[in-house]
Design an enzyme around this catalytic site. Structure first.
Site: not given
Ligand SMILES: NC(=O)c1ccc[n+]([C@@H]2O[C@H](COP(=O)([O-])OP(=O)(O)OC[C@H]3O[C@@H](n4cnc5c(N)ncnc54)[C@H](OP(=O)(O)O)[C@@H]3O)[C@@H](O)[C@H]2O)c1
Length: 277
Positions: A47, A105
């Protein structure tokens, strides 16, 4: 807010998501969200905002120990030594010496799963991650990860909203003691135009976003994530613990699921998903 027990982790049922929040937005909204009562924050190496997430938590004045902080290792850092180095880099950016939850992830076959899971366990043993888990895992991959891990896995973080049936994955997660952490609750905005959700929201004098988040956190073993750049919406989204949906409303919302309801399936990352139930 209630806590979802997950193989030894106590996860606040609603987390503040930070995907697609740029650094300055994080610094603006996250301290406000923490003041509103959010105690669970979700970020990721990918992110690009871990530094601002850490700074915002410190700036909020809420003690680090009161915040359940999650980050995720990106798929290009899954080799054992590199995974450990990447977590050290994340902790340096976050300005903390541990995260509460560390996730892989996305699945990635390029590195053996046993090596990835051992990397998570090494970080856990070193005290740098209180709990570990996975994200975007199918039932079979999740069960394989559980089998390979010395430490119990706390969660599988996946897409979950009224248009995507995750009942089989949820049952398998419950069976293994994991929470299912739901992302994309707003289904890319689609829920906000739904007639059934509009009706249920009107009946309760709530917004559609509140009804959808309530539907998630009212399910056993489900944690919901919610992202917004707007402090007003953050206040709206956390106000879901003072009303309840009826069993009929819960079932009606679940029945909105569609076979093609999945939205997030990036080529080159997405696994061969479980068939919809
Ligand atoms: N593990 C993974 O692969 C993965 C993938 C995706 C997401 N996630 C995590 O899950 C979190 C949540 O997912 P998400 O950010 O994609 O989606 P989301 O929470 O469903 O939010 C989607 C959009 O809905 C809007 N929204 C939020 N509250 C609203 C409200 N009360 N009324 C109207 N609109 C509202 C927000 O826009 P505004 O900002 O304009 O309010 C936001 O951009 C992420 O931030 C991230 O932490 C993880």
């Amino acid at each position: 807010m209630h806590i979802v027990p997950a193989n030894g982790a106590d996860i606040p049922a609603l987390g503040f998501g930070t995907f697609r929040l740029k650094g300055p937005q994080v610094l603006e909204v996250l301290p406000r969200a923490l003041h509103l009562g959010f105690r669970h924050v979700d970020t990721a190496q990918a992110y690009g905002n871990e530094a601002e997430v850490g700074a915002a938590i410190r700036r909020s004045g809420v003690a680090r120990g009161e915040v359940f902080l999650t980050t995720k290792v990106w798929v290009d850092r899954f080799r054992h030594d590199d995974l450990i180095a990447s977590v050290d880099e994340s902790l340096a950016r976050l300005g903390t010496d541990y995260v509460d939850l560390l996730l892989l992830h996305w699945p990635n076959q390029a590195v053996p799963l046993a090596e990835q899971i051992e990397g998570l366990n090494a970080v856990h043993r070193a005290g740098k991650a209180r709990h570990i888990g996975v994200s975007n895992y199918t039932i079979a991959l999740m069960q394989e990860a559980v089998r390979l891990s010395a430490a119990r896995l706390a969660t599988n973080q996946v897409e979950y909203h009224p248009y995507l049936d995750q009942s089989r994955l949820l049952a398998a997660a419950r069976e293994a003691g994991l929470a299912l952490t739901a992302y994309y609750a707003m289904a890319d905005g689609k829920v906000l135009r739904d007639p059934l959700l509009t009706d249920i929201a009107a009946r309760h004098g709530r917004s559609i976003a509140q009804v959808v988040l309530r539907w998630l956190v009212q399910q056993d073993g489900v944690v919901a994530l919610s992202k917004t750049a707007s402090p007003a919406r953050a206040a709206e989204n956390i106000a879901i613990f003072d009303f309840a949906l009826s069993p009929e409303e819960m079932a009606a919302i679940s029945s909105l699921a569609e076979p093609a309801g999945r939205i997030v399936s990036p080529p080159g990352l997405a696994p061969d998903w479980d068939a919809a139930a």
